[in-house]
Design an enzyme around this catalytic site. Sequence first.
Site, short mmCIF file in Angstrom:
data_model
loop_
_atom_site.label_atom_id
_atom_site.label_comp_id
_atom_site.label_asym_id
_atom_site.label_seq_id
_atom_site.Cartn_x
_atom_site.Cartn_y
_atom_site.Cartn_z
N CYS A 22 -10.99 -8.12 -9.13
CA CYS A 22 -11.19 -7.31 -9.79
C CYS A 22 -10.34 -5.77 -10.49
O CYS A 22 -9.99 -4.98 -9.41
CB CYS A 22 -12.41 -6.73 -9.89
SG CYS A 22 -13.51 -5.57 -10.87
N CYS B 280 -13.01 -2.32 -9.99
CA CYS B 280 -12.68 -2.00 -8.74
C CYS B 280 -11.86 -1.77 -7.80
O CYS B 280 -12.22 -0.94 -6.65
CB CYS B 280 -13.10 -3.28 -7.89
SG CYS B 280 -14.75 -4.61 -8.62
#
Length: 98
Positions: free
Chosen positions: A23, A26
Amino acid sequence: MENFESIINGNQLTLVDFFATWCGPCKSQSAILPELKNEVGEMVKILKIDVDKNSNLASLYGVRSVPTLIIFKGGNVLWRESGVHDVATLKNIIENLK
């Protein structure tokens, strides 16, 4: 994670970052957390939970998108939000919850 429940059930604020290695946002959030820790010190514990390796925890807490940040104290969810949050925003939230 064996200690997860005992940590979030403690009397200290605990910020949990539910993330995934694939991600992009993230990764941005992960870069912000060390700076946050420097700002707030012992006011909060910070845990990172990889949703792919800990799908049971992600499911238990209804994590449907990453990153999702949840702040616990005494086993209770005090704050929760998905997306990337900057240091100033997170610091303000933590100071208001302490």
